[in-house]
Scaffold this active site. Structure first.
Site, mmCIF file in Angstrom:
data_model
loop_
_atom_site.group_PDB
_atom_site.id
_atom_site.type_symbol
_atom_site.label_atom_id
_atom_site.label_comp_id
_atom_site.label_asym_id
_atom_site.label_seq_id
_atom_site.Cartn_x
_atom_site.Cartn_y
_atom_site.Cartn_z
ATOM 1 C CG HIS A 1 -11.511 -19.358 12.683
ATOM 2 N ND1 HIS A 1 -11.809 -20.317 13.629
ATOM 3 C CD2 HIS A 1 -12.476 -19.459 11.737
ATOM 4 C CE1 HIS A 1 -12.914 -20.963 13.265
ATOM 5 N NE2 HIS A 1 -13.343 -20.453 12.124
ATOM 6 N N GLY B 1 -22.133 -21.724 13.665
ATOM 7 C CA GLY B 1 -21.490 -22.335 12.511
ATOM 8 C C GLY B 1 -19.997 -22.571 12.674
ATOM 9 C CG HIS C 1 -14.374 -17.036 8.032
ATOM 10 N ND1 HIS C 1 -14.225 -18.207 7.313
ATOM 11 C CD2 HIS C 1 -14.790 -17.418 9.270
ATOM 12 C CE1 HIS C 1 -14.546 -19.244 8.090
ATOM 13 N NE2 HIS C 1 -14.892 -18.785 9.277
HETATM 14 P P1 AMP Z 1 -15.643 -22.059 10.858
HETATM 15 O O1 AMP Z 1 -16.689 -22.912 10.182
HETATM 16 O O2 AMP Z 1 -16.001 -20.652 11.072
HETATM 17 O O3 AMP Z 1 -15.139 -22.754 12.131
HETATM 18 O O4 AMP Z 1 -14.414 -22.011 9.859
HETATM 19 C C1 AMP Z 1 -13.433 -22.994 9.775
HETATM 20 C C2 AMP Z 1 -12.794 -22.816 8.437
HETATM 21 O O5 AMP Z 1 -11.546 -23.474 8.463
HETATM 22 C C3 AMP Z 1 -13.592 -23.412 7.279
HETATM 23 O O6 AMP Z 1 -13.881 -22.385 6.342
HETATM 24 C C4 AMP Z 1 -12.639 -24.471 6.705
HETATM 25 O O7 AMP Z 1 -12.713 -24.549 5.307
HETATM 26 C C5 AMP Z 1 -11.297 -23.981 7.186
HETATM 27 N N1 AMP Z 1 -10.252 -24.987 7.333
HETATM 28 C C6 AMP Z 1 -10.333 -26.152 8.003
HETATM 29 N N2 AMP Z 1 -9.158 -26.800 7.964
HETATM 30 C C7 AMP Z 1 -8.308 -26.009 7.257
HETATM 31 C C8 AMP Z 1 -6.951 -26.123 6.852
HETATM 32 N N3 AMP Z 1 -6.197 -27.191 7.168
HETATM 33 N N4 AMP Z 1 -6.400 -25.123 6.123
HETATM 34 C C9 AMP Z 1 -7.146 -24.051 5.783
HETATM 35 N N5 AMP Z 1 -8.433 -23.883 6.140
HETATM 36 C C10 AMP Z 1 -9.009 -24.854 6.857
#
Ligand code: AMP
Ligand code: ZN
Length: 113
Positions: A99, A92, A101
């Site tokens: 990163h 996902g 969460h």
């Molecule tokens: P993942 O799906 O684990 O790769 O998580 C990526 C996360 O980054 C998602 O929850 C997005 O909502 C978040 N995201 C993407 N672009 C940004 C942004 N510019 N600022 C803050 N969060 C972001």
């Protein structure tokens, strides 16, 4: 470099920054999935957990200590919280910069979707 999280770490894209030190930044997720949804990233670009080796693994413990501190600061420590890392397509992962969460403020369900 085109990586969006590298741009956030360099402050080239405005974001809701909530924590920074010499190695990581933490900011609110743009599409929150819980009342608290913070992303914690290393400032140095690593594509995913698969880029972690013995020589750079200390960044992971640092990120978890920052996550714990933020959870305590936001009073999540009493009721609980969740830390998630999505790795690769089927995991996902949608942003190719490592990163974690930090999610809290509601009851989490299991299994995840
Ligand atoms: P993942 O799906 O684990 O790769 O998580 C990526 C996360 O980054 C998602 O929850 C997005 O909502 C978040 N995201 C993407 N672009 C940004 C942004 N510019 N600022 C803050 N969060 C972001
Ligand atoms: Zn990056």
């Amino acid at each position: 470099m085109e990586c969006i999280f590298c741009k956030i770490a360099r402050k080239e894209i405005p974001t809701d920054l909530i924590y920074e030190d010499e190695r990581v930044v933490a900011f609110n997720d743009i599409n929150p999935q819980a009342p608290v949804h913070v992303l914690i990233i290393p400032k140095n670009h690593l594509t995913s957990l698969l880029d972690i080796t013995q020589s750079n693994a200390d960044i992971i413990s640092h990120i978890f200590l920052v996550a714990k501190k933020l959870a305590e600061d936001m009073k999540l420590n009493e009721k609980g919280f969740r830390i998630v890392n999505n790795c690769g397509k089927e995991g996902g992962q949608t942003v190719g910069h490592l990163h974690f969460h930090l999610l809290g403020g509601r009851s989490m369900t299991w299994p995840p979707g």
